[in-house]
Write an enzyme that holds these catalytic residues in place. Structure first.
Site, PDB file in Angstrom:
ATOM      1  N   GLN A  84      16.531  15.643  -3.409  1.00  0.00           N
ATOM      2  CA  GLN A  84      15.641  14.487  -3.286  1.00  0.00           C
ATOM      3  C   GLN A  84      14.177  14.870  -3.090  1.00  0.00           C
ATOM      4  O   GLN A  84      13.847  15.719  -2.252  1.00  0.00           O
ATOM      5  CB  GLN A  84      16.114  13.593  -2.127  1.00  0.00           C
ATOM      6  CG  GLN A  84      17.486  13.007  -2.400  1.00  0.00           C
ATOM      7  CD  GLN A  84      18.016  12.082  -1.309  1.00  0.00           C
ATOM      8  OE1 GLN A  84      19.176  12.180  -0.954  1.00  0.00           O
ATOM      9  NE2 GLN A  84      17.190  11.173  -0.804  1.00  0.00           N
TER      10      GLN A  84
ATOM     11  N   CYS B 189      17.961   4.502  -3.189  1.00  0.00           N
ATOM     12  CA  CYS B 189      17.632   5.107  -4.495  1.00  0.00           C
ATOM     13  C   CYS B 189      18.714   6.073  -4.980  1.00  0.00           C
ATOM     14  O   CYS B 189      19.035   6.115  -6.177  1.00  0.00           O
ATOM     15  CB  CYS B 189      16.290   5.818  -4.407  1.00  0.00           C
ATOM     16  SG  CYS B 189      16.078   6.803  -2.922  1.00  0.00           S
TER      17      CYS B 189
ATOM     18  N   SER C  37       8.660  12.211  -2.044  1.00  0.00           N
ATOM     19  CA  SER C  37       8.147  10.828  -2.076  1.00  0.00           C
ATOM     20  C   SER C  37       9.189   9.845  -1.569  1.00  0.00           C
ATOM     21  O   SER C  37       8.860   8.694  -1.274  1.00  0.00           O
ATOM     22  CB  SER C  37       7.679  10.438  -3.479  1.00  0.00           C
ATOM     23  OG  SER C  37       8.667  10.753  -4.424  1.00  0.00           O
ATOM     24  N   GLY C  38      10.447  10.287  -1.435  1.00  0.00           N
ATOM     25  CA  GLY C  38      11.465   9.468  -0.780  1.00  0.00           C
ATOM     26  C   GLY C  38      11.075   9.194   0.666  1.00  0.00           C
ATOM     27  O   GLY C  38      11.522   8.220   1.275  1.00  0.00           O
TER      28      GLY C  38
ATOM     29  N   LYS D  66      24.902   5.961   3.451  1.00  0.00           N
ATOM     30  CA  LYS D  66      24.445   4.876   2.571  1.00  0.00           C
ATOM     31  C   LYS D  66      25.103   5.045   1.209  1.00  0.00           C
ATOM     32  O   LYS D  66      25.585   4.077   0.616  1.00  0.00           O
ATOM     33  CB  LYS D  66      22.917   4.910   2.424  1.00  0.00           C
ATOM     34  CG  LYS D  66      22.150   4.420   3.643  1.00  0.00           C
ATOM     35  CD  LYS D  66      20.649   4.679   3.483  1.00  0.00           C
ATOM     36  CE  LYS D  66      19.895   4.373   4.770  1.00  0.00           C
ATOM     37  NZ  LYS D  66      18.486   4.809   4.742  1.00  0.00           N
TER      38      LYS D  66
ATOM     39  N   THR E  19       0.823  -1.219   0.000  1.00  0.00           N
ATOM     40  CA  THR E  19       0.000   0.000   0.000  1.00  0.00           C
ATOM     41  C   THR E  19       0.853   1.263   0.000  1.00  0.00           C
ATOM     42  O   THR E  19       0.327   2.368  -0.046  1.00  0.00           O
ATOM     43  CB  THR E  19      -0.904   0.031   1.255  1.00  0.00           C
ATOM     44  OG1 THR E  19      -0.041  -0.170   2.402  1.00  0.00           O
ATOM     45  CG2 THR E  19      -1.954  -1.047   1.226  1.00  0.00           C
ATOM     46  N   GLY E  20       2.180   1.110   0.077  1.00  0.00           N
ATOM     47  CA  GLY E  20       3.067   2.271   0.187  1.00  0.00           C
ATOM     48  C   GLY E  20       3.438   2.855  -1.167  1.00  0.00           C
ATOM     49  O   GLY E  20       3.059   2.332  -2.225  1.00  0.00           O
TER      50      GLY E  20
ATOM     51  N   HIS F  91      14.480  12.074  -8.067  1.00  0.00           N
ATOM     52  CA  HIS F  91      15.677  12.620  -7.422  1.00  0.00           C
ATOM     53  C   HIS F  91      16.654  13.115  -8.493  1.00  0.00           C
ATOM     54  O   HIS F  91      16.827  12.485  -9.544  1.00  0.00           O
ATOM     55  CB  HIS F  91      16.390  11.530  -6.610  1.00  0.00           C
ATOM     56  CG  HIS F  91      15.688  11.127  -5.345  1.00  0.00           C
ATOM     57  ND1 HIS F  91      14.505  11.670  -4.908  1.00  0.00           N
ATOM     58  CD2 HIS F  91      16.047  10.214  -4.388  1.00  0.00           C
ATOM     59  CE1 HIS F  91      14.156  11.114  -3.755  1.00  0.00           C
ATOM     60  NE2 HIS F  91      15.077  10.218  -3.416  1.00  0.00           N
TER      61      HIS F  91
HETATM   62  P1  NAP Z   1       5.342   4.275   2.716  1.00  0.00           P
HETATM   63  O1  NAP Z   1       4.670   4.969   1.581  1.00  0.00           O
HETATM   64  O2  NAP Z   1       5.279   4.876   4.062  1.00  0.00           O
HETATM   65  O3  NAP Z   1       4.777   2.770   2.781  1.00  0.00           O
HETATM   66  C1  NAP Z   1       5.135   1.885   3.818  1.00  0.00           C
HETATM   67  C2  NAP Z   1       4.544   0.511   3.529  1.00  0.00           C
HETATM   68  O4  NAP Z   1       4.985  -0.400   4.535  1.00  0.00           O
HETATM   69  C3  NAP Z   1       3.010   0.494   3.570  1.00  0.00           C
HETATM   70  O5  NAP Z   1       2.522  -0.456   2.667  1.00  0.00           O
HETATM   71  C4  NAP Z   1       2.743   0.034   5.004  1.00  0.00           C
HETATM   72  O6  NAP Z   1       1.491  -0.571   5.179  1.00  0.00           O
HETATM   73  C5  NAP Z   1       3.829  -0.996   5.169  1.00  0.00           C
HETATM   74  N1  NAP Z   1       4.088  -1.279   6.568  1.00  0.00           N
HETATM   75  C6  NAP Z   1       4.459  -0.427   7.537  1.00  0.00           C
HETATM   76  N2  NAP Z   1       4.575  -1.063   8.719  1.00  0.00           N
HETATM   77  C7  NAP Z   1       4.263  -2.371   8.477  1.00  0.00           C
HETATM   78  C8  NAP Z   1       4.166  -3.534   9.291  1.00  0.00           C
HETATM   79  N3  NAP Z   1       4.440  -3.495  10.607  1.00  0.00           N
HETATM   80  N4  NAP Z   1       3.808  -4.694   8.708  1.00  0.00           N
HETATM   81  C9  NAP Z   1       3.531  -4.743   7.389  1.00  0.00           C
HETATM   82  N5  NAP Z   1       3.594  -3.674   6.563  1.00  0.00           N
HETATM   83  C10 NAP Z   1       3.944  -2.497   7.102  1.00  0.00           C
HETATM   84  O7  NAP Z   1       6.891   4.084   2.430  1.00  0.00           O
HETATM   85  P2  NAP Z   1       7.645   3.848   1.014  1.00  0.00           P
HETATM   86  O8  NAP Z   1       8.115   5.137   0.476  1.00  0.00           O
HETATM   87  O9  NAP Z   1       6.818   2.969   0.154  1.00  0.00           O
HETATM   88  O10 NAP Z   1       8.962   3.122   1.499  1.00  0.00           O
HETATM   89  C11 NAP Z   1       8.931   1.892   2.151  1.00  0.00           C
HETATM   90  C12 NAP Z   1      10.338   1.420   2.345  1.00  0.00           C
HETATM   91  O11 NAP Z   1      10.948   1.233   1.055  1.00  0.00           O
HETATM   92  C13 NAP Z   1      11.221   2.449   3.058  1.00  0.00           C
HETATM   93  O12 NAP Z   1      11.122   2.337   4.459  1.00  0.00           O
HETATM   94  C14 NAP Z   1      12.573   2.098   2.531  1.00  0.00           C
HETATM   95  O13 NAP Z   1      13.105   1.073   3.327  1.00  0.00           O
HETATM   96  C15 NAP Z   1      12.303   1.599   1.119  1.00  0.00           C
HETATM   97  N6  NAP Z   1      12.635   2.578   0.054  1.00  0.00           N
HETATM   98  C16 NAP Z   1      11.889   3.677  -0.219  1.00  0.00           C
HETATM   99  C17 NAP Z   1      12.269   4.531  -1.264  1.00  0.00           C
HETATM  100  C18 NAP Z   1      11.507   5.748  -1.664  1.00  0.00           C
HETATM  101  O14 NAP Z   1      11.977   6.503  -2.544  1.00  0.00           O
HETATM  102  N7  NAP Z   1      10.337   6.011  -1.101  1.00  0.00           N
HETATM  103  C19 NAP Z   1      13.357   4.278  -2.010  1.00  0.00           C
HETATM  104  C20 NAP Z   1      14.111   3.172  -1.719  1.00  0.00           C
HETATM  105  C21 NAP Z   1      13.726   2.336  -0.698  1.00  0.00           C
HETATM  106  P3  NAP Z   1       0.214   0.258   5.745  1.00  0.00           P
HETATM  107  O15 NAP Z   1      -0.285   1.073   4.587  1.00  0.00           O
HETATM  108  O16 NAP Z   1      -0.724  -0.817   6.146  1.00  0.00           O
HETATM  109  O17 NAP Z   1       0.706   1.095   6.873  1.00  0.00           O
HETATM  110  O1  3JN Z   2      14.597   9.643   1.473  1.00  0.00           O
HETATM  111  C1  3JN Z   2      14.714   9.198   0.327  1.00  0.00           C
HETATM  112  O2  3JN Z   2      14.714   9.942  -0.657  1.00  0.00           O
HETATM  113  C2  3JN Z   2      14.856   7.740   0.115  1.00  0.00           C
HETATM  114  C3  3JN Z   2      14.465   6.985   1.315  1.00  0.00           C
HETATM  115  C4  3JN Z   2      14.852   5.775   1.568  1.00  0.00           C
HETATM  116  C5  3JN Z   2      14.535   5.138   2.837  1.00  0.00           C
HETATM  117  C6  3JN Z   2      13.521   5.650   3.639  1.00  0.00           C
HETATM  118  C7  3JN Z   2      13.246   5.067   4.870  1.00  0.00           C
HETATM  119  C8  3JN Z   2      13.966   3.999   5.310  1.00  0.00           C
HETATM  120  C9  3JN Z   2      15.263   4.030   3.260  1.00  0.00           C
HETATM  121  C10 3JN Z   2      16.300   3.431   2.373  1.00  0.00           C
HETATM  122  O3  3JN Z   2      15.930   2.955   1.290  1.00  0.00           O
HETATM  123  O4  3JN Z   2      17.477   3.416   2.728  1.00  0.00           O
HETATM  124  C11 3JN Z   2      14.985   3.474   4.513  1.00  0.00           C
HETATM  125  C12 3JN Z   2      15.743   2.309   5.028  1.00  0.00           C
HETATM  126  O5  3JN Z   2      15.417   1.209   4.619  1.00  0.00           O
HETATM  127  O6  3JN Z   2      16.637   2.504   5.856  1.00  0.00           O
END
Ligand code: NAP
Ligand code: 3JN
Length: 344
Positions: free
Chosen positions: A156, A129, A159-160, A221, A12-13, A249
């Site tokens: 950045q 990313c 949406s990160g 990182k 859902t994220g 980004h």
């Molecule tokens: P987000 O929009 O906040 O989405 C978080 C997702 O994780 C939602 O589906 C949420 O579900 C789920 N979640 C949270 N707590 C949970 C739990 N206890 N059990 C199961 N599911 C859970 O965040 P996002 O931007 O998609 O990013 C998620 C992760 O991807 C980051 O923390 C990071 O590690 C990685 N990431 C993000 C980016 C980026 O550019 N955004 C880039 C690289 C990596 P609910 O909707 O039910 O709360």
């Molecule tokens: O902030 C951004 O632009 C990218 C975010 C990445 C991110 C956000 C929350 C937790 C990360 C990641 O991919 O390193 C994490 C994490 O997994 O530590």
């Protein structure tokens, strides 16, 4: 063709939703797709191009019968549940930082170091990313010129910081336009003590500070992941900045190389780099900008120029949709590469 039972954890994220799109758009051969999230989302319906899915709550038993899982629910979720998925025999491609620096876990950008996939033990890490788009742009230049040092500044998108980061920029922009004081709840970092407005602002903090050396975790990182992916002790200095952009980004990247820079050769290498589009025609003011590439899976490079004083140095501007190349697309591409290599 073999088909796979797929799960998306964090469906859902911001990243999870793009993962579902990438599975369809890039023809990942699925037999079934299970969407997992927290208890908050249990029963929620997600629709993609006529396909309807009901979100299930992530539990220890979610991975029975699943062949491959794409994870983006944060590091603590991967830390808690990954072992159950591995025990169930599922191959896991993890977007979080939790396993990235584990020597037993390959950290992969397919066009740069797909060879590392051969050593996987059930978990493959997707880099941050900011790292992905930089190493993808630099890979061919490194092979030819041998990069010794990188100095990078990032710009950045909100949406990160996930769905909450996007909501914050929308809401604060409206507050400012309405003549109100913008209320900061999430950025620069939800878990940190203070929050600052991002609307009409730039914040020189992404993730929390590492008090030992005064860099942020996001900056470290970039430093550590780049060394692991390029498999050499390359020097990296990063400054990561959050800007009021919704998605995508940008990075100002300066490199110093062992071989002197031949600019024509650099252009030739960049125009033949897999996954990279050279978008550089200054006579016609052509250079990459984030709003040109929303939803696109490539890394776009422009403003390529030699340093004025150092014959061994080059600068460039690197842009990518970080929800795609920086996260969802890179993960799905890892899965596709593993199928191609007979590893899945
Ligand atoms: P987000 O929009 O906040 O989405 C978080 C997702 O994780 C939602 O589906 C949420 O579900 C789920 N979640 C949270 N707590 C949970 C739990 N206890 N059990 C199961 N599911 C859970 O965040 P996002 O931007 O998609 O990013 C998620 C992760 O991807 C980051 O923390 C990071 O590690 C990685 N990431 C993000 C980016 C980026 O550019 N955004 C880039 C690289 C990596 P609910 O909707 O039910 O709360
Ligand atoms: O902030 C951004 O632009 C990218 C975010 C990445 C991110 C956000 C929350 C937790 C990360 C990641 O991919 O390193 C994490 C994490 O997994 O530590």
């Amino acid at each position: 063709m073999k088909t796979y039972k797929v799960a998306i954890v964090g469906a859902t994220g911001a990243v999870g939703r793009e993962m579902l799109r990438c599975i369809f758009q890039f023809h990942f051969p699925y037999e079934s797709i299970k969407l997992l999230a927290s208890s908050r989302s249990k029963g929620k319906e997600i629709e993609y191009e006529g396909h309807k899915f009901i979100v299930e709550e992530l539990t220890e038993g979610s991975f029975a019968g699943i062949d491959v899982a794409f994870w983006s629910a944060g590091g603590s979720v991967s830390a808690k549940y990954m072992e159950y998925a591995v025990k169930a025999g599922c191959i896991n491609i993890d977007n979080t930082s939790h396993f990235r620096m584990d020597p037993n876990v390959p950290l992969v950008v397919p066009e740069v170091n797909a060879y590392a996939l051969k050593n996987h033990k059930g978990i493959i890490a997707n880099p941050n990313c900011t790292t992905i788009q930089m190493v993808s742009a630099l890979n061919r230049l490194d092979e030819y010129f041998d990069i010794e040092r990188i100095i990078v500044s990032t710009y950045q998108a909100v949406s990160g910081a996930g769905v909450a980061g996007m909501e914050e920029l929308y809401r604060q922009s409206q507050e400012v336009l309405d003549g109100k004081e913008p209320v900061a709840k999430t950025l620069p970092c939800a878990s940190d003590k203070k929050h600052y407005p991002i609307a009409f602002n730039c914040i020189p903090q992404v993730d929390v500070f590492n008090l030992d050396n005064r860099y942020t975790k996001e900056e470290m990182k970039m430093v550590n992941e780049t060394k692991k992916i390029f498999n050499k002790d390359i020097k990296v200095n990063a400054t990561c900045v959050r800007v009021p952009v919704l998605r995508g980004h940008s990075e100002s990247v300066y490199i110093e190389t062992k071989k002197p820079i031949d600019l024509d050769k650099a252009f030739e290498l960049l125009s033949h780099s897999h996954g990279v589009e050279l978008y550089d025609d200054i006579e016609n003011q052509v250079y990459p900008m984030v709003n040109l590439f929303i939803g696109d899976e490539l890394v776009h490079v422009g403003r390529v120029r030699k340093d004025l004083d150092n014959d061994h140095a080059l600068s460039m501007w690197v842009v990518a949709d970080q929800l795609m190349k920086g996260a969802a697309y890179n993960s799905v591409d890892i899965g596709l590469k593993m199928i191609e290599m007979g590893l899945l």
